[in-house]
Design a protein around this motif. Structure first.
Motif, short mmCIF file in Angstrom:
data_model
loop_
_atom_site.label_atom_id
_atom_site.label_comp_id
_atom_site.label_asym_id
_atom_site.label_seq_id
_atom_site.Cartn_x
_atom_site.Cartn_y
_atom_site.Cartn_z
N VAL A 107 29.04 -1.42 40.09
CA VAL A 107 29.24 -1.92 41.46
C VAL A 107 29.98 -3.26 41.45
N LEU A 110 33.65 -2.72 40.46
CA LEU A 110 34.36 -2.05 41.54
C LEU A 110 34.58 -3.01 42.72
N ALA A 111 33.59 -3.87 42.98
CA ALA A 111 33.74 -4.88 44.04
C ALA A 111 34.84 -5.88 43.67
N THR A 222 33.08 1.10 46.52
CA THR A 222 32.00 0.17 46.17
C THR A 222 30.76 0.43 47.01
#
Length: 239
Positions: A107, A110-111, A222
């Motif tokens: 996460v 991806l953020a 995300t």
């Protein structure tokens, strides 16, 4: 070969051990991978999940027929880096479960890609911006690839679908012509492979449609991935 998930030895990289509704988790993660992979290929000229495709594009580029080969190279290196680093994060001793650490890493990376995609205007200027964004996407997908590698003891891949196709053929062969004792297991494996492949392809279609709003595609990925935290069995380590 026919044991239920609860009867198998504990496996920290099995979706059945770490997640509630593991088939949903398999579908969502492979769908996200296909979603961002299609977006990255159409936007940057390189894959972020399909690294076998990047290896081919790199060779084509070095032969002078693919100008975006630096993006493919950047994604390849970043994917390997993400896999290597997050594998160590998962293996480290911690009060938190490996699945939570793996999901958190995926996460966060991806953020990071989502933020860079917005700041660099989805690479529309080309050059180093697209290279950086391809690397950010590859890093995120490398992290995601470590989240789980099996579902109910059957090998399943989130990002590497060439292997999935190979396994589907092998399992269908065992299902139709193999010994009776292994047919149920082969049928289950073929179903899981087809589920992953279908969701990856569906994600690719959605990622293509999402080109209309390229600024937010990694951000949507995300949010979808972060939602899986509600399906974790426990955030605490059971080892």
């Amino acid at each position: 070969m026919g044991d239920s998930p609860s009867e198998r030895p504990p496996d920290p990289q099995d979706a059945y051990r770490e997640f509630r509704h593991p088939l949903l988790v398999l579908a969502v993660t492979t769908g996200i991978a296909g979603f961002v992979d299609a977006f990255a290929f159409l936007r940057y000229g390189a894959f972020v999940a399909n690294q076998s495709g990047n290896a081919v594009l790199l060779g084509i580029g070095l032969a002078g027929r693919h100008a975006a080969w630096p993006e493919s190279a950047a994604s390849l290196v970043a994917f390997a880096t993400g896999t290597g680093v997050v594998s160590q994060v998962r293996a480290a001793r911690s009060r938190w479960s490996p699945a939570l650490r793996g999901l958190g890493s995926a996460v966060l990376t991806l953020a990071l890609w989502a933020v860079l995609n917005a700041l660099l205007h989805h690479g529309r200027q080309g050059g180093w911006q697209r290279i950086a964004l391809a690397a950010a996407g590859g890093l995120a997908m490398g992290a995601l690839a470590t989240l789980f590698v099996r579902t109910a003891g059957v090998t399943t891949a989130i990002t590497y679908q060439s292997g999935t196709v190979d396994k589907i053929g092998e399992r269908i062969g065992r299902w139709l012509a193999g010994p009776d004792t292994g047919r149920k297991r082969a049928r289950q494996g073929a179903f899981l492979g087809l589920l992953a492949l279908t969701c990856y392809a569906a994600g690719g279609g959605l990622g293509t449609i999402a080109q209309q709003r390229p600024l937010w595609v990694p951000a949507w990925g995300t949010l979808a991935l972060a939602a899986l935290s509600f399906l974790l069995r426990s955030g605490r380590s059971r080892t």
